[in-house]
Scaffold this motif. Structure first.
Motif: not given
Length: 156
Positions: A66-85
C-alpha cells in the motif's frame, strides 16, 4: 460582589490571527506531510488523529504494498513513521523502498516493540531513527521538530 464596566462600542472585534505567518509560528508542524505505516488499524487511526491535531497532513498505509501504491500518486512526505513488523515485510524494507522510489533520503522513524540490537543496528545503518513502543506523543513531536530545524539549517 459586582463589577460594572462600560462597553467600548468603537473597538473592532478580534477575529483571529492577523496573518498566516502568525499561524505558522504558533503551529510549527502545520502543513507537514507525514506517511504513517502500521498494520494495526487502531494504531494507524490514533497516529492520524494525533498528527492531524498538530496540523500535519497524514498519509496512512497498512503495508509495504500500500505504501508503494501511495508513492506512485503522492509527492514525497516530509517524514515517514513506520512500524517494524508489517504483514508483508518490515518497516525498514518499506522505508528503503520508498526512499528509492521518491529518490530522496526522507527522514524516517521506526516504531518498534523489538528492542534487540540487531533491529536497532539495521535501522541505524539506513539512517532511520528508532523509538521503542509504547511511544509517547512528545517523542514524535520532538522528532518532527528536530527534522524541521535540521532542514531549515541545511537550507541556510
Amino acid at each position: 460582589f459586582r463589577v460594572v464596566m462600560p462597553i467600548d462600542r468603537t473597538a473592532k472585534a478580534v477575529k483571529g490571527p492577523a496573518n498566516a505567518a502568525t499561524v505558522r509560528i504558533a503551529e510549527p508542524l502545520h502543513g507537514l506531510s507525514v506517511l504513517c505505516i502500521d498494520n494495526e488499524p487502531r494504531i494507524l487511526e490514533g497516529m492520524t488523529l494525533l498528527l492531524s491535531g498538530w496540523g500535519c497532513t497524514v498519509l496512512a498505509s497498512d503495508s509495504l504494498k500500500d505504501s508503494l501504491r501511495i508513492a506512485e500518486t503522492e509527492d514525497a512526505p516530509f517524514a515517514i513513521f513506520a512500524d517494524f513488523h508489517l504483514d508483508d515485510g518490515t518497516g525498514i524494507e518499506t522505508i528503503i523502498a520508498l526512499r528509492k522510489l521518491w529518490r530522496m533520503d526522507i527522514p524516517a522513524l521506526l516504531v518498534t516493540a523489538d528492542r534487540t540490537p540487531e533491529v536497532r543496528g539495521m535501522a541505524e545503518a539506513e539512517r532511520i531513527a528508532v523509538q521503542n513502543k509504547p511511544i509517547k506523543p512528545a517523542a514524535l513531536r520532538a522528532f518532527l521538530n528536530q527534522v524541521t530545524v535540521m532542514r531549515r539549517t541545511a537550507a541556510e
